[in-house]
Design a protein around this motif. Sequence first.
Motif, PDB file in Angstrom:
ATOM      1  N   GLU A  68      13.255   0.985  -8.398  1.00 52.30           N
ATOM      2  CA  GLU A  68      14.088   1.830  -7.472  1.00 52.30           C
ATOM      3  C   GLU A  68      13.538   1.477  -6.078  1.00 52.30           C
ATOM      4  O   GLU A  68      14.398   1.610  -5.142  1.00 52.30           O
ATOM      5  N   LEU A  69      12.263   1.281  -5.812  1.00 54.37           N
ATOM      6  CA  LEU A  69      11.720   1.023  -4.388  1.00 54.37           C
ATOM      7  C   LEU A  69      11.874  -0.595  -4.069  1.00 54.37           C
ATOM      8  O   LEU A  69      11.671  -0.906  -3.190  1.00 54.37           O
TER       9      LEU A  69
ATOM     10  N   ALA B  33       0.767  -1.216  -0.067  1.00 52.80           N
ATOM     11  CA  ALA B  33      -0.150  -0.066   0.009  1.00 52.80           C
ATOM     12  C   ALA B  33       0.828   1.306   0.095  1.00 52.80           C
ATOM     13  O   ALA B  33       0.648   2.311  -0.642  1.00 52.80           O
ATOM     14  N   GLN B  34       1.901   1.143   0.761  1.00 53.95           N
ATOM     15  CA  GLN B  34       2.894   2.439   0.630  1.00 53.95           C
ATOM     16  C   GLN B  34       3.474   2.483  -0.644  1.00 53.95           C
ATOM     17  O   GLN B  34       3.757   3.844  -1.190  1.00 53.95           O
ATOM     18  N   VAL B  35       4.033   1.618  -1.250  1.00 55.52           N
ATOM     19  CA  VAL B  35       4.512   1.625  -2.645  1.00 55.52           C
ATOM     20  C   VAL B  35       3.445   2.142  -3.444  1.00 55.52           C
ATOM     21  O   VAL B  35       3.789   3.190  -4.393  1.00 55.52           O
TER      22      VAL B  35
ATOM     23  N   GLN C 168       6.105   2.828 -18.085  1.00 54.67           N
ATOM     24  CA  GLN C 168       7.622   2.689 -17.993  1.00 54.67           C
ATOM     25  C   GLN C 168       8.086   3.377 -17.063  1.00 54.67           C
ATOM     26  O   GLN C 168       9.039   2.841 -16.182  1.00 54.67           O
ATOM     27  N   LEU C 169       7.533   4.449 -16.587  1.00 56.15           N
ATOM     28  CA  LEU C 169       7.845   5.239 -15.374  1.00 56.15           C
ATOM     29  C   LEU C 169       7.573   4.333 -14.184  1.00 56.15           C
ATOM     30  O   LEU C 169       8.092   4.334 -13.133  1.00 56.15           O
TER      31      LEU C 169
END
Length: 260
Positions: free
Chosen positions: A156-157, A109-111, A148-149
């Motif tokens: 990254e996360l 949920a945080q992601v 893509q973003l």
Amino acid sequence: MSLIPLTEAIQTNALQHIRLIATDIDGTLTKQGKLTTDLLQALSQLKQAKIPIILITGRSAGWVQALKYYLPVTGAIAENGGLFYPFEFDQPQFLISLNSLSQHRQNLAQVFQILQVQCPHLHASADNPFRFTDWTFDIQNISLSEIQLLTELCEELGWGFTYSTVQGHIKPKTQDKATGLLKVIQQYWSELTPEQILTIGDSPNDQTLFNSELFPESVGVANLLDYTDQLTHKPRYITAGLEVEGFCEIVNIFHSFLVP
């Protein structure tokens, strides 16, 4: 790698050695989002031919637990390889390791909240309360550049990301359809060789099933052609028909195995 028309496989009996089929659901077994009488007949024919069918979908655990009771299949893998429901058991078999389910859900949920900062129009899918291993959001009206973003942000996360015609999925990096399917096969069908397994799909979250090093025999139904430029792995064969019509083409290959 160019896609071979499925008609060539039919003409040469190229798939006569197949002993198990693993297939996606949405866009592969459906027609405009619905199950059809043609599908039920095709699955029944495969059951008569004694060819086990494993459903393998990005849909939620709750959705899959119900569906496996209503279709003549051997089992179903939910959440893009997160967990497996054998036909004979009510409880799922987790295919990834989770130390704490509640903490895992909070992390997902945080992601998603971080992704929303970059793409405020993202909406969490209504089925998240019925999920264990991944987090989903509606994929409609999201551009390829945004896809893509989102992929890069998840990377990254420390998370993985995939998407289908239905949803985007935030998931553990090691969670995918091929990895989950291989675990199930090793436990229940360890006698089978990779050449005896046929994988079928229609969208980017199926592409690990098209990895020829893992599954030499794979088929995409024709609507997969909308995504071929976005795929790292492509199927060996492609059907002429879209969605369930393409799946029925595949089933026609197995007429010789049918019980009289």
